[in-house]
Design a protein around this motif. Structure first.
Motif, short mmCIF file in Angstrom:
data_model
loop_
_atom_site.label_atom_id
_atom_site.label_comp_id
_atom_site.label_asym_id
_atom_site.label_seq_id
_atom_site.Cartn_x
_atom_site.Cartn_y
_atom_site.Cartn_z
N ASN A 151 -30.09 17.60 -4.97
CA ASN A 151 -30.86 18.13 -6.10
C ASN A 151 -29.96 18.47 -7.28
O ASN A 151 -30.10 19.53 -7.90
CB ASN A 151 -31.68 19.34 -5.68
N ILE A 152 -29.05 17.56 -7.57
CA ILE A 152 -28.14 17.72 -8.71
C ILE A 152 -28.63 16.79 -9.82
O ILE A 152 -29.04 15.66 -9.56
CB ILE A 152 -26.70 17.32 -8.33
N LYS A 153 -28.60 17.27 -11.05
CA LYS A 153 -28.91 16.39 -12.17
C LYS A 153 -27.76 15.42 -12.34
O LYS A 153 -26.60 15.76 -12.14
CB LYS A 153 -29.10 17.20 -13.45
N GLN A 154 -28.09 14.19 -12.74
CA GLN A 154 -27.07 13.17 -12.90
C GLN A 154 -26.00 13.58 -13.91
O GLN A 154 -24.82 13.33 -13.70
CB GLN A 154 -27.70 11.84 -13.30
N LYS A 155 -26.41 14.26 -14.98
CA LYS A 155 -25.42 14.69 -15.98
C LYS A 155 -24.47 15.73 -15.40
O LYS A 155 -23.29 15.77 -15.76
CB LYS A 155 -26.11 15.22 -17.24
N ASP A 156 -24.96 16.57 -14.49
CA ASP A 156 -24.09 17.56 -13.84
C ASP A 156 -23.14 16.89 -12.86
O ASP A 156 -21.96 17.26 -12.76
CB ASP A 156 -24.93 18.63 -13.13
N ALA A 170 -20.36 15.33 -14.84
CA ALA A 170 -19.35 16.31 -15.24
C ALA A 170 -18.44 16.66 -14.07
O ALA A 170 -17.21 16.79 -14.25
CB ALA A 170 -20.03 17.57 -15.78
N LEU A 171 -19.00 16.80 -12.87
CA LEU A 171 -18.18 17.10 -11.69
C LEU A 171 -17.16 16.00 -11.42
O LEU A 171 -16.06 16.28 -10.94
CB LEU A 171 -19.07 17.27 -10.46
N SER A 223 -18.69 11.40 -18.90
CA SER A 223 -19.85 11.74 -19.72
C SER A 223 -21.08 11.22 -18.98
O SER A 223 -20.99 10.33 -18.13
CB SER A 223 -19.75 11.08 -21.10
N ALA A 224 -22.23 11.78 -19.32
CA ALA A 224 -23.47 11.35 -18.68
C ALA A 224 -23.73 9.86 -18.91
O ALA A 224 -24.17 9.15 -18.00
CB ALA A 224 -24.64 12.19 -19.19
N LYS A 225 -23.44 9.38 -20.11
CA LYS A 225 -23.69 7.98 -20.47
C LYS A 225 -22.80 7.03 -19.66
O LYS A 225 -23.28 6.04 -19.09
CB LYS A 225 -23.45 7.78 -21.97
N LEU A 277 -17.92 14.81 -6.04
CA LEU A 277 -19.11 15.08 -5.23
C LEU A 277 -18.76 15.57 -3.83
O LEU A 277 -19.66 15.87 -3.04
CB LEU A 277 -19.98 13.83 -5.14
N ASN A 278 -17.45 15.63 -3.54
CA ASN A 278 -16.97 16.10 -2.24
C ASN A 278 -17.63 15.32 -1.09
O ASN A 278 -18.28 15.90 -0.22
CB ASN A 278 -17.19 17.60 -2.09
N VAL A 279 -17.47 14.00 -1.13
CA VAL A 279 -18.05 13.13 -0.10
C VAL A 279 -16.94 12.31 0.55
O VAL A 279 -15.86 12.14 0.00
CB VAL A 279 -19.11 12.18 -0.68
N ASP A 280 -17.25 11.79 1.70
CA ASP A 280 -16.36 10.89 2.42
C ASP A 280 -16.51 9.48 1.83
O ASP A 280 -17.59 9.12 1.36
CB ASP A 280 -16.75 10.90 3.91
#
Length: 79
Positions: free
Chosen positions: A25-30, A33-34, A38-40, A64-67
């Motif tokens: 449930n994260i916005k793509q723009k957020d 940033a992580l 930029s969002a674009k 995103l702290n993923v494997d």
């Protein structure tokens, strides 16, 4: 890996990143940033308008702290 396989893999990565963002449930723009984008630019990468390079994969993994497997593993399409 030929060109067709490479494009398929980039599609898999883009779909998996979108799925991960949605599940969290994260916005793509957020998420962008992580990962340091930029969002674009992030949107263009996920939608195949920009090539996802090896450094991008590292940034996405860390942001995103993923494997790595979560990014590369093909998933069955939901009906």
């Amino acid at each position: 890996m030929d060109l067709k396989e490479g494009k398929y893999m980039l599609t898999i990565i883009g779909k998996n990143v979108k799925r991960i963002i949605n599940e969290r449930n994260i916005k793509q723009k957020d998420a962008a940033a992580l990962c340091g984008y930029s969002a674009k630019v992030f949107s263009n990468m996920l939608n195949g308008y920009l090539t996802i390079r090896d450094t991008d994969i590292i940034n996405i993994k860390r942001g995103l702290n993923v494997d790595y497997n979560e990014l590369f593993e093909p998933r069955a399409e939901s009906a």
